[in-house]
Structures are given as C-alpha cells and as structure tokens.
Motif scaffolding. Structure first.
Motif, mmCIF file in Angstrom:
data_model
loop_
_atom_site.group_PDB
_atom_site.id
_atom_site.type_symbol
_atom_site.label_atom_id
_atom_site.label_comp_id
_atom_site.label_asym_id
_atom_site.label_seq_id
_atom_site.Cartn_x
_atom_site.Cartn_y
_atom_site.Cartn_z
ATOM 1 N N GLU A 5 -35.552 -70.642 61.740
ATOM 2 C CA GLU A 5 -35.836 -71.330 60.492
ATOM 3 C C GLU A 5 -37.144 -72.111 60.601
ATOM 4 O O GLU A 5 -37.374 -72.822 61.583
ATOM 5 C CB GLU A 5 -34.672 -72.281 60.207
ATOM 6 N N TYR A 6 -38.002 -71.964 59.606
ATOM 7 C CA TYR A 6 -39.264 -72.707 59.576
ATOM 8 C C TYR A 6 -39.015 -74.080 58.979
ATOM 9 O O TYR A 6 -38.621 -74.216 57.829
ATOM 10 C CB TYR A 6 -40.308 -71.944 58.750
ATOM 11 N N ALA B 181 -40.382 -69.417 61.863
ATOM 12 C CA ALA B 181 -41.091 -69.943 63.034
ATOM 13 C C ALA B 181 -40.775 -69.018 64.202
ATOM 14 O O ALA B 181 -39.606 -68.690 64.443
ATOM 15 C CB ALA B 181 -40.648 -71.361 63.334
ATOM 16 N N GLU C 136 -50.868 -70.724 64.345
ATOM 17 C CA GLU C 136 -50.120 -71.471 65.358
ATOM 18 C C GLU C 136 -49.658 -72.804 64.793
ATOM 19 O O GLU C 136 -50.405 -73.506 64.116
ATOM 20 C CB GLU C 136 -51.008 -71.704 66.581
ATOM 21 N N LEU C 137 -48.408 -73.163 65.110
ATOM 22 C CA LEU C 137 -47.847 -74.447 64.682
ATOM 23 C C LEU C 137 -47.921 -75.490 65.786
ATOM 24 O O LEU C 137 -48.043 -76.685 65.519
ATOM 25 C CB LEU C 137 -46.393 -74.269 64.238
ATOM 26 N N VAL D 169 -45.433 -71.938 69.370
ATOM 27 C CA VAL D 169 -44.677 -71.697 68.140
ATOM 28 C C VAL D 169 -45.656 -71.310 67.041
ATOM 29 O O VAL D 169 -46.667 -71.994 66.828
ATOM 30 C CB VAL D 169 -43.874 -72.946 67.718
ATOM 31 N N TYR D 170 -45.347 -70.209 66.372
ATOM 32 C CA TYR D 170 -46.209 -69.704 65.303
ATOM 33 C C TYR D 170 -45.465 -69.697 63.972
ATOM 34 O O TYR D 170 -44.245 -69.538 63.932
ATOM 35 C CB TYR D 170 -46.656 -68.264 65.597
ATOM 36 N N LEU D 171 -46.225 -69.841 62.906
ATOM 37 C CA LEU D 171 -45.692 -69.575 61.573
ATOM 38 C C LEU D 171 -45.897 -68.089 61.308
ATOM 39 O O LEU D 171 -47.001 -67.557 61.514
ATOM 40 C CB LEU D 171 -46.428 -70.396 60.512
ATOM 41 N N GLN E 53 -40.319 -77.850 57.902
ATOM 42 C CA GLN E 53 -41.494 -78.617 57.521
ATOM 43 C C GLN E 53 -41.147 -80.100 57.585
ATOM 44 O O GLN E 53 -40.314 -80.582 56.824
ATOM 45 C CB GLN E 53 -41.956 -78.234 56.120
ATOM 46 N N GLU F 114 -40.785 -67.016 55.256
ATOM 47 C CA GLU F 114 -41.539 -67.545 56.382
ATOM 48 C C GLU F 114 -40.577 -67.981 57.483
ATOM 49 O O GLU F 114 -39.501 -68.526 57.195
ATOM 50 C CB GLU F 114 -42.411 -68.724 55.943
ATOM 51 N N LYS G 72 -41.013 -68.568 68.232
ATOM 52 C CA LYS G 72 -41.201 -69.257 69.502
ATOM 53 C C LYS G 72 -41.343 -68.212 70.595
ATOM 54 O O LYS G 72 -40.475 -67.344 70.757
ATOM 55 C CB LYS G 72 -40.000 -70.170 69.771
#
Length: 345
Positions: free
Chosen positions: A102-103, A49, A27-28, A36-38, A105, A47, A51
């Motif tokens: 899109e993930y 994201a 979980e992010l 929201v999870y990775l 960072q 990778e 939702k």
C-alpha cells in the motif's frame, strides 16, 4: 516476472524502469539495505510502494536480508486491518526481490517527533488506541511484530496510524533464520546495523523469549515519548541502555509533564511494567482501557460548556474591568461633592 532494469550503478542517477509488472515512477526513500519506490500497477490501475534491495549489496548480503523481506510479506500478508499496511505481492526471482505494498502518504512518527511536533494527550490516546487495536488483530492471527517503534508507525491524513515493517515479526509461516533463533532480539541487528533499542521490552533486552506482551511494552514506550517528548531511557552506551530497560523503572509520565492526565499516565505505566505478567495481558485490554479514557475525556469536554453557562466564567471581567465602573464612580463622586457643599453652607 520481468526482472528489474537498473542502470549500471547505484548512484542517485540510477533510474529503474520496471520491477516485475510494476512501472517505477520515482524513488520515495532508502535505508541501509533497501530502497522504496513509487510505482504503478497496470493491472489493478493503482499506485503502490515497491520495497527492494539496493543494487550495491553483495550476493551474501542479499541472501542475509532476503528472509526479512519474505517474512515481512508473509506476516503482513496474513493481516487485514485499517491500521496495518497492506501487502499486495512479494516476489523473489533471480536478482529481483521485492514487496509491493500500500502506498502511504504522510510521515513516519519518528520524523515528526524529531521535528519537534507536539501531540496533545488526546491525540496520543487516539493514535495509540488504533495501534493497540491493530496489534490485537495481529496477535490473534499469530503475528508478533517485535519491533514497534516510532520509525515503524506511519501517520497518514488526520493522524491515522499505520503499523509497518513486519520484517522481524514472529509469524506461523515465518522463514527460519539459520543464523538466529526465532526468539532472539533481532531489533538490535535489523537492517544490518546496530539499532537504537529504546523501545525494546525488558525480555528482549535480556535476550529472553518473547510473546505478544513485548509489543504492548513497546507501544507503551512510544506513548511515553509522545507524551513527555523524551525516550523512557537514555544512555550513550548500548549496554547501559539495555541494563536500564531490563532493570530500571522509568519515571511516571505525569511527573515529567504535569499536564498529562493521571489516567493516561497509569495506562503507560502498566504497559511498561518490567514483568510481563503485570502488563496488559493482551492488546485488546490496552485498547479498551485507552478507549475508556477517550470516552470519559470527550464526555467531560461536552459537559463543560453547559456547566460554564450556569456560573460566571473564570475569565469573566471583574466589576473594575467592566464598562459600568467609571460611570458609576463619576455619579458617586458627584453625589459626594453635592452633599459636602450642602452641609458646608
């Protein structure tokens, strides 16, 4: 699509194995309605994201907010810009509704501001120019975000902004909301809670129809906070806050922070004009104005060292501070003593 596979409850111990084809890693973050999870996309090998809804939501609540997910996917899915989050896929099958995107960072702008991060005027201009350019792209594709605020601006490496969360955006292929008219100010009730409307345009605050210029006002309000370290309007009561936004002019940025260049302060003031007709009429105009400011500022920085070489720097040591001062004083004193001795004898 393979449905998600959660454990029976929605506690912190919940561990999803898979959503659709995406393998969940961890979980992010989570909000009032979503998580929201990775995840990993095994087909593209990247990778992403994910939702999705919290499992504790009732069927009625899920239906109420499902349209936001679909609208977000449809609105952002129309856009391809380096400063707008990329949506890869959206699905709503059975109990599983999600968006794969899109993930990113980095950190949301609101969290940086809350932590006391101070941006330079040039940083604010650089970030805002890119956001304005992103909004111009969205507007030219028929998408009005309608919820520009620090929480929806994500900063990745080197302060590169990404505009996120198009859940209440107005787009040509938007799903109709039976409970709301398309032009109503969704921001107040986004995520099923009464949000803080500090960045709403006056027309939003008054419940009027909005166009792309509402995003321009909101970007101006974001710039205002980044430059002054405070919101344009503040009130404990929401009605009072909305009244201020609708009818009161915020103090000019440079009157609050004297180190903010007047040119940048004027850009913010124009973007935040109460009447939409007096603002920048499109985001491209605003982006060009900010870009011109950045170009002038950088040219001045480049010229400054050359000018300093031809004249004494402001912080150059005075004669009294130099290493020659005391030796010269010693010689002068010795000469005076010798002269005195000569004339007295």
């Amino acid at each position: 699509m393979t449905p998600s596979t959660p454990l029976p409850n929605d506690s912190t111990q919940t561990r999803l194995i898979r959503i659709g084809r995406f393998a969940i890693k961890h979980e992010l973050g989570r909000g009032s309605i979503g998580v929201v999870y990775l995840a990993h996309d095994p087909i593209i090998d990247r990778e992403v994201a994910i939702k999705t809804f919290r499992s504790r939501l009732s069927l009625v609540e899920k239906k109420q907010h499902e349209q936001h997910f679909i609208n977000e996917a449809r609105a952002a899915g129309r856009l391809a810009h380096p400063n707008i989050v990329t949506v890869y896929e959206a699905s709503s099958e059975g109990d599983s509704t999600y968006i794969a995107m899109e993930y990113l960072q980095g950190r949301e702008l609101n969290k940086l501001l809350d932590a006391g991060h101070r941006f330079t005027a040039e940083d604010v201009a650089s970030i805002s120019w890119k956001i304005a350019d992103a909004l111009d792209h969205a507007h030219k594709n028929g998408v009005v975000h309608r919820d520009i605020k620090p929480a929806n601006i994500f900063l990745v490496a080197d302060h590169q902004p990404k505009v996120v969360d198009f859940g209440i955006a107005r787009a040509p292929n938007r799903v109709s909301d039976q409970a709301h008219k398309a032009e109503e100010p969704y921001t107040l009730f986004h995520d099923n809670i009464l949000g803080t409307p500090n960045y709403m345009s006056p027309e939003q605050a008054m419940g009027q129809a909005v166009d792309a210029r509402t995003d321009i006002y909101s970007l101006g309000a974001v710039m205002y906070e980044m430059l002054t370290f405070r919101k344009p309007f503040q009130a404990a009561d929401t009605d009072k806050l909305l009244h201020q936004i609708a009818f009161k002019a915020a103090p000019d940025v440079h009157t609050i922070q004297s180190n903010v260049p007047l040119a940048l302060s004027k850009i913010v003031a124009k973007a935040m004009s109460k009447k939409a007709d007096k603002r920048y009429q499109n985001a491209e105009e605003m982006a060009l104005d900010i870009k011109r400011y950045l170009t002038r500022t950088r040219r001045e920085h480049e010229r400054k060292p050359k000018a300093e070489r031809s004249e004494q720097p402001a912080n150059a040591p005075t004669f009294q501070q130099s290493r020659l001062f005391w030796p010269v004083c010693g010689v002068v004193i010795a000469v005076l003593i010798a002269a005195y001795s000569f004339w007295t004898h």
